[in-house]
Each structure stands twice: as structure tokens, then as C-alpha cells.
Enzyme design. Structure first.
Site, PDB file in Angstrom:
ATOM      1  N   SER A  70       0.757  -1.204  -0.045  1.00 46.19           N
ATOM      2  CA  SER A  70      -0.211   0.034  -0.057  1.00 46.19           C
ATOM      3  C   SER A  70       0.738   1.288   0.130  1.00 46.19           C
ATOM      4  CB  SER A  70      -1.034  -0.192   1.209  1.00 46.19           C
ATOM      5  OG  SER A  70      -1.731  -1.219   1.278  1.00 46.19           O
TER       6      SER A  70
HETATM    7  N1  SAH Z   1      -1.390  -4.335   3.549  1.00 43.38           N
HETATM    8  C1  SAH Z   1      -0.615  -4.717   2.636  1.00 43.38           C
HETATM    9  C2  SAH Z   1      -1.352  -4.676   1.387  1.00 43.38           C
HETATM   10  C3  SAH Z   1      -1.080  -5.697   0.456  1.00 43.38           C
HETATM   11  S1  SAH Z   1      -2.452  -5.770  -1.023  1.00 43.38           S
HETATM   12  C4  SAH Z   1       0.762  -4.034   2.326  1.00 43.38           C
HETATM   13  O1  SAH Z   1       0.981  -2.968   2.789  1.00 43.38           O
HETATM   14  O2  SAH Z   1       1.593  -4.804   1.858  1.00 43.38           O
HETATM   15  C5  SAH Z   1      -3.675  -6.679  -0.299  1.00 43.38           C
HETATM   16  C6  SAH Z   1      -3.254  -7.946   0.217  1.00 43.38           C
HETATM   17  O3  SAH Z   1      -4.808  -8.573   0.596  1.00 43.38           O
HETATM   18  C7  SAH Z   1      -2.675  -8.957  -0.606  1.00 43.38           C
HETATM   19  O4  SAH Z   1      -2.055  -9.523  -0.163  1.00 43.38           O
HETATM   20  C8  SAH Z   1      -4.056 -10.085  -1.113  1.00 43.38           C
HETATM   21  O5  SAH Z   1      -3.516 -11.455  -1.345  1.00 43.38           O
HETATM   22  C9  SAH Z   1      -4.714 -10.023   0.319  1.00 43.38           C
HETATM   23  N2  SAH Z   1      -5.932 -10.499   0.093  1.00 43.38           N
HETATM   24  C10 SAH Z   1      -6.953 -10.285  -0.804  1.00 43.38           C
HETATM   25  N3  SAH Z   1      -8.121 -10.864  -0.512  1.00 43.38           N
HETATM   26  C11 SAH Z   1      -8.058 -11.316   0.675  1.00 43.38           C
HETATM   27  C12 SAH Z   1      -8.710 -12.283   1.560  1.00 43.38           C
HETATM   28  N4  SAH Z   1     -10.134 -12.725   1.207  1.00 43.38           N
HETATM   29  N5  SAH Z   1      -8.275 -12.830   2.633  1.00 43.38           N
HETATM   30  C13 SAH Z   1      -6.770 -12.618   3.019  1.00 43.38           C
HETATM   31  N6  SAH Z   1      -6.096 -11.828   2.201  1.00 43.38           N
HETATM   32  C14 SAH Z   1      -6.595 -11.233   1.205  1.00 43.38           C
END
Ligand code: SAH
Length: 222
Positions: A70
Site C-alpha cells: 500500500s
Molecule cells: N497491507 C498490505 C497490502 C497488500 S495488498 C501491504 O501493505 O503490503 C492486499 C493483500 O490482501 C494481498 O496480499 C492479497 O493477497 C490480500 N487479500 C485479498 N483478499 C484476501 C482475503 N480474502 N483474505 C486474506 N487476504 C486477502
């Protein structure tokens, strides 16, 4: 990763982080604790080396598997909103991803429970937490749209991928008085929402600002 990489090749990354904090302030982030933690956290270790020179730009960057780390502003904003009524003990994060948001939270709350659906991303994040000696993070490989019922209820929940609608399971795992910060919407646009549980049955929703997250998907990837 060795100590030099952690520090970010000499002093440059501390200076660059200082600039990042200045930018966050200009964008309206005012919680000093959040600013301090953002300034003290090495974002470059959450990004593959090929892109790490861009780690302190205020932008989302790819982390593989079609996912992104993010944008610092949005990490700061969601954290500030989550903590707006004082310190929290137990926080659930849905979407560990790179572990950057998790790391910011872990320095501000007692315990972070973080759920990720893509196992290789979770494994990498786990290595980073151990490198940073963060011991108050519990990880689960599962579909976080279900929350983490065995570990609930939570004082706060932060979701870093966008569903079309707020999952009912998450609402039910929030303590009364607890906050849920979540992007909601599809490819045509998403809004960041703050949902507060007012009582067993009442929830108040505030719409904060437009955001752009990857979608919340169901099921898991090994
Ligand atoms: N907070 C993270 C953002 C990563 S992007 C950072 O700062 O790096 C969002 C993440 O949510 C991805 O890794 C994706 O695989 C995960 N995601 C999407 N749907 C999900 C779900 N239903 N359960 C768990 N993780 C999920």
C-alpha cells in the site's frame, strides 16, 4: 538480509524517510505517534530489491502475485483513523501482503492478528517480522473475509483489500465501540469507510475518501 541492508545503505534511507514524514504531514496526517513510526520503519525491506530504490516514494508498488504494497499515505491514514480514539489492544488485519501495514500497526497496538490468502506472500512477510524482531504478530493463512473467529473479538479491524460490500463476519468480530477501517467498492471506484460498532446491533458508517486497493478475493492460494 544483513544489517547494512536493514539500515538502507548508510544514512540515505533515514533522510529519505524524513522527507516521507514531511509529505505525510502536508497531506494531513497529524497523529505524531503514527508519523514517528512511519519515519522509523524501513519500507525498502518490504519490496523486492529491483524496486527498492522507489521504496520511499508515496506510491503503491508491486510485490508479486498481482498484489501491491500500500501507498504510505494510505497506510498512515488508515492507522490514524483506526487509533483515533486511543490505543488499542487487539487488532485484526485482513491482507498481510508485504507486511508493511502490519509492521506499522505492531509498533502501535498490543497484538496484531493478520490474515493473508496467498501463502508465499505470508511466508515472506513472516521473515521480515522476524528480521525486525516483531513478536506481537500472529499470522494465519486463510480467507480473511471470514475474519479470524477463533481469535475475536477485536478492538479494531483493518482491511487492505476491497470487497464490494462489508463482510458481515467482520462486523460480528468487532467489540462494541470498536472500529473497522475498510475500502469498499469495485473497479469503478472505491471509498474508504470507517464503521463503528455502537451496540450489539447498531453500526455507524462514515465515508472518508476515495481509494484504490486490490480486490478482496475469496479462497486461498498455496
Ligand atoms: N497491507 C498490505 C497490502 C497488500 S495488498 C501491504 O501493505 O503490503 C492486499 C493483500 O490482501 C494481498 O496480499 C492479497 O493477497 C490480500 N487479500 C485479498 N483478499 C484476501 C482475503 N480474502 N483474505 C486474506 N487476504 C486477502
Amino acid at each position: 538480509m544483513n544489517k547494512l541492508q536493514l539500515q538502507g545503505i548508510g544514512m540515505t534511507s533515514q533522510r529519505t524517510r524524513g522527507r516521507l514524514v514531511e509529505r505525510l504531514k502536508e497531506q494531513g496526517i497529524s497523529d505524531q505517534q503514527v508519523l514517528d513510526v512511519m519515519g522509523g520503519t524501513p519500507r525498502h525491506i518490504f519490496i523486492d530489491e529491483a524496486l527498492s530504490h522507489r521504496a520511499y516514494e508515496d506510491t503503491a508498488l508491486p510485490i508479486g502475485f498481482n498484489q501491491t504494497i500500500s501507498q504510505p499515505y494510505i497506510v498512515a491514514r488508515m492507522t490514524e483513523v483506526l487509533l483515533s480514539e486511543g490505543p488499542l489492544k487487539r487488532v485484526l488485519e485482513v491482507g498481510t501482503g508485504s507486511g508493511y501495514q502490519t509492521t506499522i500497526l505492531a509498533q502501535l497496538v498490543d497484538q496484531v492478528y493478520s490474515v493473508e490468502r496467498i501463502k508465499p506472500l505470508q511466508d515472506k512477510a513472516r521473515q521480515r517480522f522476524s528480521l525486525l524482531k516483531l513478536r506481537n504478530i500472529m499470522l494465519k493463512h486463510s480467507d480473511g473475509g471470514m475474519g479470524w473467529p477463533e481469535r475475536g473479538s477485536f478492538d479494531g479491524i483493518i482491511v487492505t483489500a476491497a470487497p464490494e460490500e462489508v463482510p458481515e463476519e467482520l462486523l460480528q468480530q468487532l467489540v462494541v465501540g470498536g472500529h473497522l477501517v475498510i475500502p469498499v467498492g469495485g473497479s469503478r471506484g472505491q471509498m474508504l469507510r470507517l464503521v463503528t460498532r455502537k451496540s450489539e446491533t447498531e453500526f455507524k458508517t462514515e465515508v472518508l475518501e476515495g481509494v484504490k486497493f486490490v480486490p478482496l478475493l475469496s479462497g486461498t492460494v498455496r
